[in-house]
Design a protein around this motif. Structure first.
Motif, PDB file in Angstrom:
ATOM      1  N   HIS A 353      24.501  15.186 -12.032  1.00 40.72           N
ATOM      2  CA  HIS A 353      23.644  14.541 -11.036  1.00 40.72           C
ATOM      3  C   HIS A 353      23.774  15.295  -9.720  1.00 40.72           C
ATOM      4  N   GLU A 354      22.803  15.075  -8.837  1.00 36.36           N
ATOM      5  CA  GLU A 354      22.837  15.752  -7.538  1.00 36.36           C
ATOM      6  C   GLU A 354      22.175  14.883  -6.490  1.00 36.36           C
ATOM      7  N   ASP A 355      22.803  14.804  -5.310  1.00 37.29           N
ATOM      8  CA  ASP A 355      22.207  14.124  -4.162  1.00 37.29           C
ATOM      9  C   ASP A 355      22.520  14.939  -2.917  1.00 37.29           C
ATOM     10  N   GLU A 356      22.356  14.306  -1.742  1.00 36.03           N
ATOM     11  CA  GLU A 356      22.571  15.050  -0.498  1.00 36.03           C
ATOM     12  C   GLU A 356      24.024  15.474  -0.303  1.00 36.03           C
ATOM     13  N   ASN A 357      24.916  14.867  -1.027  1.00 34.81           N
ATOM     14  CA  ASN A 357      26.341  15.213  -0.901  1.00 34.81           C
ATOM     15  C   ASN A 357      26.774  16.285  -1.906  1.00 34.81           C
ATOM     16  N   GLY A 358      25.868  16.689  -2.778  1.00 35.52           N
ATOM     17  CA  GLY A 358      26.208  17.734  -3.722  1.00 35.52           C
ATOM     18  C   GLY A 358      26.090  17.271  -5.165  1.00 35.52           C
ATOM     19  N   ARG A 359      26.663  18.058  -6.075  1.00 39.32           N
ATOM     20  CA  ARG A 359      26.589  17.767  -7.497  1.00 39.32           C
ATOM     21  C   ARG A 359      27.810  16.951  -7.937  1.00 39.32           C
ATOM     22  N   TYR A 360      27.567  16.051  -8.919  1.00 37.21           N
ATOM     23  CA  TYR A 360      28.657  15.195  -9.372  1.00 37.21           C
ATOM     24  C   TYR A 360      28.368  14.702 -10.786  1.00 37.21           C
ATOM     25  N   VAL A 361      29.422  14.149 -11.412  1.00 37.23           N
ATOM     26  CA  VAL A 361      29.299  13.516 -12.722  1.00 37.23           C
ATOM     27  C   VAL A 361      30.005  12.166 -12.661  1.00 37.23           C
ATOM     28  N   TYR A 362      29.752  11.318 -13.675  1.00 40.75           N
ATOM     29  CA  TYR A 362      30.467  10.050 -13.811  1.00 40.75           C
ATOM     30  C   TYR A 362      31.471  10.181 -14.953  1.00 40.75           C
ATOM     31  N   HIS A 368      35.873   2.221 -16.673  1.00 37.20           N
ATOM     32  CA  HIS A 368      35.018   2.161 -15.483  1.00 37.20           C
ATOM     33  C   HIS A 368      34.548   3.576 -15.099  1.00 37.20           C
ATOM     34  N   LEU A 369      33.404   3.639 -14.398  1.00 34.30           N
ATOM     35  CA  LEU A 369      32.857   4.920 -13.964  1.00 34.30           C
ATOM     36  C   LEU A 369      33.474   5.350 -12.648  1.00 34.30           C
ATOM     37  N   GLU A 370      33.825   6.627 -12.568  1.00 33.78           N
ATOM     38  CA  GLU A 370      34.311   7.224 -11.327  1.00 33.78           C
ATOM     39  C   GLU A 370      33.434   8.432 -11.012  1.00 33.78           C
ATOM     40  N   ARG A 371      32.940   8.459  -9.788  1.00 35.84           N
ATOM     41  CA  ARG A 371      32.141   9.625  -9.363  1.00 35.84           C
ATOM     42  C   ARG A 371      33.077  10.797  -9.126  1.00 35.84           C
ATOM     43  N   GLN A 372      32.743  11.952  -9.734  1.00 35.21           N
ATOM     44  CA  GLN A 372      33.581  13.130  -9.603  1.00 35.21           C
ATOM     45  C   GLN A 372      32.724  14.319  -9.152  1.00 35.21           C
ATOM     46  N   THR A 373      33.029  14.851  -7.975  1.00 40.61           N
ATOM     47  CA  THR A 373      32.314  16.032  -7.483  1.00 40.61           C
ATOM     48  C   THR A 373      32.698  17.248  -8.326  1.00 40.61           C
ATOM     49  N   VAL A 374      31.696  18.058  -8.679  1.00 36.80           N
ATOM     50  CA  VAL A 374      31.930  19.232  -9.518  1.00 36.80           C
ATOM     51  C   VAL A 374      31.208  20.438  -8.939  1.00 36.80           C
ATOM     52  N   GLU A 375      31.623  21.631  -9.404  1.00 40.13           N
ATOM     53  CA  GLU A 375      30.936  22.888  -9.073  1.00 40.13           C
ATOM     54  C   GLU A 375      30.408  23.479 -10.366  1.00 40.13           C
ATOM     55  N   ALA A 376      29.082  23.684 -10.409  1.00 40.29           N
ATOM     56  CA  ALA A 376      28.434  24.140 -11.644  1.00 40.29           C
ATOM     57  C   ALA A 376      28.196  25.647 -11.608  1.00 40.29           C
ATOM     58  N   GLY A 377      28.138  26.239 -12.815  1.00 39.83           N
ATOM     59  CA  GLY A 377      27.873  27.666 -12.949  1.00 39.83           C
ATOM     60  C   GLY A 377      26.615  27.923 -13.757  1.00 39.83           C
ATOM     61  N   ILE A 378      26.713  28.794 -14.741  1.00 41.23           N
ATOM     62  CA  ILE A 378      25.544  29.146 -15.536  1.00 41.23           C
ATOM     63  C   ILE A 378      25.196  28.017 -16.503  1.00 41.23           C
ATOM     64  N   THR A 382      20.834  23.351 -23.023  1.00 42.48           N
ATOM     65  CA  THR A 382      21.479  22.048 -23.255  1.00 42.48           C
ATOM     66  C   THR A 382      22.813  21.874 -22.537  1.00 42.48           C
ATOM     67  N   ARG A 383      23.547  22.962 -22.249  1.00 40.46           N
ATOM     68  CA  ARG A 383      24.883  22.857 -21.663  1.00 40.46           C
ATOM     69  C   ARG A 383      24.937  23.600 -20.338  1.00 40.46           C
ATOM     70  N   ILE A 384      25.868  23.147 -19.460  1.00 45.32           N
ATOM     71  CA  ILE A 384      26.045  23.791 -18.165  1.00 45.32           C
ATOM     72  C   ILE A 384      27.524  23.978 -17.905  1.00 45.32           C
ATOM     73  N   GLU A 385      27.872  25.088 -17.306  1.00 46.07           N
ATOM     74  CA  GLU A 385      29.273  25.389 -16.995  1.00 46.07           C
ATOM     75  C   GLU A 385      29.743  24.568 -15.797  1.00 46.07           C
ATOM     76  N   ILE A 386      30.956  24.018 -15.902  1.00 48.19           N
ATOM     77  CA  ILE A 386      31.592  23.321 -14.783  1.00 48.19           C
ATOM     78  C   ILE A 386      32.833  24.121 -14.404  1.00 48.19           C
ATOM     79  N   MET A 387      32.799  24.715 -13.196  1.00 51.79           N
ATOM     80  CA  MET A 387      33.883  25.608 -12.783  1.00 51.79           C
ATOM     81  C   MET A 387      35.080  24.851 -12.232  1.00 51.79           C
ATOM     82  N   ASN A 388      34.883  23.656 -11.691  1.00 48.20           N
ATOM     83  CA  ASN A 388      36.011  22.801 -11.311  1.00 48.20           C
ATOM     84  C   ASN A 388      35.512  21.367 -11.142  1.00 48.20           C
ATOM     85  N   GLY A 389      36.451  20.411 -11.279  1.00 52.84           N
ATOM     86  CA  GLY A 389      36.129  18.982 -11.115  1.00 52.84           C
ATOM     87  C   GLY A 389      36.461  18.151 -12.333  1.00 52.84           C
ATOM     88  N   VAL A 390      36.362  18.714 -13.547  1.00 53.04           N
ATOM     89  CA  VAL A 390      36.682  17.972 -14.759  1.00 53.04           C
ATOM     90  C   VAL A 390      37.492  18.862 -15.690  1.00 53.04           C
TER      91      VAL A 390
END
Length: 416
Positions: A353-362, A368-378, A382-390
């Motif tokens: 997901h993405e909003d004005e604060n950046g990209r994140y996942v639940y 329970h759901l926790e919002r986690q900020t992530v940095e995406a790559g290539i 169907t799939r996207i690289e997550i360089m940090n956050g999870v």
């Protein structure tokens, strides 16, 4: 009697015990159901590590890199076809024979015209025909003898005139004879050297050139009546039939080396900046599901063109086609690899997901759901690289299965 009373009392106790257990079960079940009513069912994905390849997919068209087309050199009949479509042929192999009767007749006429014109040219260069040359030489010898005789006579008469032995009329007559003899000799000499005028010479020379050109054209026509393979390849199109009459310029046969073909890929303008020469490509064809051909980009476009409703660049790709299954003019799917990473952390693209604060996942933690900020790559389709956050193994919520309850931090969820 007392014994019966004791048995009845025992049965009654068992019945009451069963009723109490059933009531307790109902209460426990109701409590469990009540506790589950607050959980929202969600679709989930697991964070995994894998190799990730990013591609651009588009449509393309197959073209031969080494192609030969034979066209009818003149209106004629197809006498014989020696090959069939799909047949591999060797260099120099006879493919087709056209009726060459007219071509042979034209060649014979052109040869005769050439010889006649060359004979006229030789006559001009030598001062005429052999008979004319001999006659001119004979007349020239006579004229020279007459000139010499007239000169001697004139000299003798002049000497006699000096002594008064010859009258002035005789001197004039001798002089006239000498002048006439010199003039006749001059005419014959000019005739021998410049018998023909410059326009006459030009006309004959033009006739020679025209005759030679006609003969060359006739020979070329005769040569092209026999169609041979200029290189080793595959016959992929024969649009005419044996015995058919064809017009000049009509396509007769197409041959190509299909071991390596060119694919013209139509890439949308915004994607062109991601491409470069030598990037790997794969090609697939709907007619052969699962079959993949590999190659690389050989040329980037120099301009943008309109293709239907799209603005595209025509990217040329060199593709190996050892089995010759990719045929000219077929439509294919082209995938260009623009990035390739090994053993990277990935999630489903729809989980990001993405909003004005950046990209994140639940991330689902303790139900329970926790919002986690992530940095995406290539990414791929169907799939996207997550360089940090999870971390691999964590469970990520994709979307809510309850249309009225969107994902939000703190939401109590149940994975489905």
């Amino acid at each position: 009697m007392a014994e019966r009373t004791r048995q009845n009392n025992g049965n009654g106790k068992h019945v009451w015990r069963g009723i109490v257990i059933a009531i307790l079960a109902v209460i426990v079940l109701a409590a469990f159901i009540s506790s589950r009513k607050g959980e929202v069912p969600v679709r989930v994905d697991h964070v995994t590590k894998q190799d990730l390849i990013t591609t651009i997919s588009t449509n393309g068209k197959v073209e031969p890199m080494e192609n030969f087309e034979a066209h009818a050199p003149a209106p004629t009949t197809v006498r014989k076809i020696y090959v069939r479509e799909g047949q591999r042929v060797r260099q120099g192999e006879l493919l087709m024979q056209l009726d060459d009767a007219d071509a042979r007749a034209q060649a014979a006429r052109a040869l005769a015209q050439t010889k006649a014109a060359e004979a006229d040219q030789h006559a001009i260069q030598s001062g005429g025909t052999q008979e004319e040359v001999l006659n001119t030489r004979s007349e020239l010898v006579k004229a020279q003898a007459e000139r010499d005789s007239a000169q001697k006579n004139y000299d003798a008469v002049q000497k006699l005139a000096q002594t008064g032995a010859a009258a002035p009329a005789e001197v004039r007559e001798a002089a006239s004879r000498l002048t006439a003899a010199q003039a006749q000799l001059k005419v014959l000499q000019d005739k021998q050297q410049d018998r023909y005028s410059r326009p006459e010479v030009n006309r004959v020379e033009a006739q020679v050139e025209q005759a030679r050109a006609s003969y060359t054209a006739a020979q070329d026509l005769l040569k092209h009546s026999e169609i041979r393979a200029p290189f080793e390849g595959t016959v992929y199109s024969i649009p005419i039939k044996q015995g058919e009459y064809v017009q000049q310029g009509e396509l007769l046969i197409q041959l190509a080396n299909l071991r390596r073909v060119q694919v013209r890929a139509f890439v949308d303008e915004p994607e062109l900046g991601k491409l470069a020469v030598n990037q790997p490509v794969t090609v697939s064809w709907d007619a052969l599901p699962g079959k993949i051909w590999r190659g690389e980009i050989s040329q980037m476009p120099y301009t943008i063109t309109t293709y239907g409703t799209r603005n595209v660049g025509q990217v040329l790709c060199a593709v190996d086609n050892e089995d010759s299954r990719l045929l000219p003019n077929i439509n294919v799917t082209v995938n260009v690899s623009i990035a390739n990473k090994k053993d990277v952390v990935t999630i489903a693209r729809e989980a990001l997901h993405e909003d004005e604060n950046g990209r994140y996942v639940y991330v689902i933690r303790n139900g329970h759901l926790e919002r986690q900020t992530v940095e995406a790559g290539i990414a791929n389709n169907t799939r996207i690289e997550i360089m940090n956050g999870v971390q691999p193994g964590e469970v990520i919520a994709l979307n809510s299965m309850n249309a009225g309850t969107p994902l939000r931090p703190g939401l109590e969820v149940r994975a489905r």
